[in-house]
Design a protein around this motif. Structure first.
Motif, PDB file in Angstrom:
ATOM      1  N   ASP A 164      37.691  28.104  36.672  1.00  0.00           N
ATOM      2  CA  ASP A 164      38.712  27.718  35.692  1.00  0.00           C
ATOM      3  C   ASP A 164      40.126  27.851  36.246  1.00  0.00           C
ATOM      4  O   ASP A 164      41.091  27.452  35.578  1.00  0.00           O
ATOM      5  N   LEU A 165      40.261  28.417  37.436  1.00  0.00           N
ATOM      6  CA  LEU A 165      41.565  28.459  38.088  1.00  0.00           C
ATOM      7  C   LEU A 165      41.979  27.051  38.502  1.00  0.00           C
ATOM      8  O   LEU A 165      41.155  26.147  38.599  1.00  0.00           O
ATOM      9  N   SER A 166      43.266  26.864  38.767  1.00  0.00           N
ATOM     10  CA  SER A 166      43.717  25.570  39.288  1.00  0.00           C
ATOM     11  C   SER A 166      43.041  25.306  40.628  1.00  0.00           C
ATOM     12  O   SER A 166      42.640  26.241  41.340  1.00  0.00           O
ATOM     13  N   GLU A 167      42.894  24.044  40.978  1.00  0.00           N
ATOM     14  CA  GLU A 167      42.239  23.704  42.246  1.00  0.00           C
ATOM     15  C   GLU A 167      42.997  24.277  43.433  1.00  0.00           C
ATOM     16  O   GLU A 167      42.389  24.740  44.414  1.00  0.00           O
ATOM     17  N   VAL A 168      44.308  24.281  43.364  1.00  0.00           N
ATOM     18  CA  VAL A 168      45.104  24.837  44.456  1.00  0.00           C
ATOM     19  C   VAL A 168      44.836  26.329  44.616  1.00  0.00           C
ATOM     20  O   VAL A 168      44.647  26.823  45.732  1.00  0.00           O
ATOM     21  N   ARG A 169      44.792  27.055  43.482  1.00  0.00           N
ATOM     22  CA  ARG A 169      44.538  28.495  43.569  1.00  0.00           C
ATOM     23  C   ARG A 169      43.146  28.777  44.113  1.00  0.00           C
ATOM     24  O   ARG A 169      42.967  29.698  44.939  1.00  0.00           O
TER      25      ARG A 169
END
Length: 513
Positions: A102-107
């Motif tokens: 569920d984190l951003s793809e970048v993170r």
């Protein structure tokens, strides 16, 4: 900044992130240690993706402490460093969290790339490559994943004894690094133009020193995966999971990699010394390959709910908790047990080849082989304190994914490296001494509930899916360990060749048929 209590969770996390970034920019290890205390405070209140991010922040704080320590270059080759343990532990905790996706793809990519970087640093390059590839599967244009994957491939190629394999992987390194020139690459670093120039220069150096013409008439695909459909499915599954003892399986699922060709390199021995270590490695490989097949067949047949004829007319009682029985389930269990036992056998190889002279009367296992006891305290053996063999150091750090029971001290090798080390040990112990109760995935019963109708003090409860996943993870570790062992021997043999003053007579062992 020492009090985050008055801030909302999201704002507190932003302030903490800036605090850790400042510690990194100023190489302030004391500030990083303070940040860890602030992480402890926030851990009491944040949940969900914020909790996952907090794991990431902890790892970054430990990274700052490690980098400050490594300004003294004499510490870089120290094998036993708590900062490394902590950094890997918290990065893995983030990745293993249910909310990681569920984190951003970048993170997600940042966490995966950092995990790959630290694993590469400690010698676990094969596993590092998998993390960089996972990041690129999420964002194919993530710049730092490409940079580290390209450099990782270059390092990997240099560690191999088979120059044919090395050329192929050097070419992959070249292709990845030159791909950085693409204008659509996603960069985080403000100095990306400098990084891009450096990496393109690195690619040019590879092309200058490696003759790629040998690959002109070689195709990586088009090789047979077997005659029967069953064999083809098994081999494709092995390729897809990167389970062949073959370095080419790291660059993709090409059919050329569908063979377990990696072995020990050429070794310098006394003329009257039998090739017993080659025989030992033969057996290690065979046990690994057999466990791998049993795992595949167990997973495949259990997913089909196929009942083997050997299970016909076997009288069992229904304990009303959706327990799964049958040959396929037992095959997965056998694969787990057999794979787990490989690590202790590798310890015997290390003891013999590196001349540690630990008597067999003492307990030799994958945790104890690296340490000695001085005045009742376990410490890294002096032979390995700063031993410059990256692959052997990788083997040592794999030992930290396991936990060894110790009556005198709970904090033992591996305690803080792998968040689920206790589960792996518990599964193994129940398979050996009690029993594992495998439940149908639909039941989802994995925790003992004392006092309920389904409580069982002799069993460890686990779902079929979780057992399969943990066995795949274990067998991936065993594959990496066998390959690190080969590369570690290769590194030592190169050193022996430089130091040797006498005459050596080549002798080729024939292939076993």
């Amino acid at each position: 900044m020492t009090d985050l209590g008055r801030l909302e969770d999201q704002q507190a996390m932003l302030v903490l992130a800036e605090f850790i970034d400042h510690a990194s920019d100023t190489s302030n290890s004391e500030q990083a240690k303070l940040a860890l205390k602030l992480c402890d405070e926030l851990a009491k209140r944040v949940q969900g993706t914020l909790k996952v991010e907090l794991y990431y922040f902890r790892a970054n704080a430990w990274s700052v402490i490690r980098h400050v320590k490594h300004k003294d270059e004499s510490t870089i080759w120290l094998w036993d460093q708590d900062e490394l343990l902590q950094e890997v532990y918290w990065l893995r905790s983030a990745i293993r969290s249910d909310d990681f996706g569920d984190l951003s793809e970048v993170r997600q990519c940042q966490i995966l790339v950092n995990t790959g970087n630290i694993l590469s640093h400690i010698g676990r390059l094969i596993e590092a490559i998998e993390y960089w590839q996972r990041a690129l599967n999420i964002l194919p244009n993530f710049g730092m994943a490409m940079v580290n994957l390209g450099l990782g491939y270059e390092t990997y190629a240099k560690m191999l004894y088979d120059q044919g394999h090395a050329v192929v992987i050097f070419k992959e390194a070249y292709d990845v690094l030159t791909g950085i020139s693409n204008q659509r690459i996603l960069w985080e670093d403000n100095e990306f133009e400098i990084i891009k120039k450096q990496m393109l220069g690195r690619a040019s150096q590879i092309a200058e020193h490696v003759d790629f013409s040998a690959l002109d008439n070689i195709s990586l695909d088009g090789f047979s995966l077997g005659k029967s459909k069953v064999e083809q499915n098994y081999r494709q599954w092995t390729l897809d999971n990167s389970l062949y003892i073959n370095p080419l399986n790291e660059i993709g699922t090409f059919s050329i990699a569908a063979q377990d060709v990696m072995h020990l390199p050429s070794m310098i021995t006394n003329i009257d010394e039998p090739p017993y270590l080659f025989g030992f490695y033969n057996q290690l490989k065979q046990e690994y390959v057999s466990a791998r097949y049993l795992l595949w067949e167990g997973i495949t047949e259990s997913e089909k709910y196929n009942k083997h004829f050997s299970d016909n007319d076997v009288y069992l009682l229904n304990t009303l908790d959706s327990t799964a029985y049958g040959l396929a389930i037992e095959q997965i269990k056998i694969a787990f047990r057999s794979t787990y036992s490989l690590f202790d056998k590798i310890a015997y190889f290390v003891n013999d080849y590196w001349g540690l002279k630990i008597p067999e009367a003492k307990k030799i296992n994958f945790q104890s082989v690296w340490v000695d006891t001085h005045k009742g305290v376990k410490q890294l053996r002096s032979e390995f304190m700063k031993y410059p063999n990256l692959s052997l150091r990788g083997l040592y750090w794999i030992s930290k994914d396991f936990i060894e029971q110790d009556n005198s001290n709970e904090l033992v090798l591996g305690k803080t490296m792998e968040p689920e080390a206790d589960k792996l040990r518990t599964i193994r112990n129940h398979l050996e001494h009690k029993y594992l109760k495998v439940h149908d995935n639909m039941w989802g019963y994995t925790d003992e509930k004392w006092g309920s109708f389904f409580s069982d003090q002799l069993a460890y409860h686990i779902s079929h899916e979780e057992l399969s996943q943990k066995t795949i993870r274990l067998i991936k570790m065993a594959r990496a360990a066998l390959m690190y062992l080969s590369m570690a021997v290769h590194q030592r043999e190169k050193m022996k060749a430089k130091e040797m003053s006498g005459i050596s007579i080549p002798f080729d062992l024939p292939k076993w048929e």
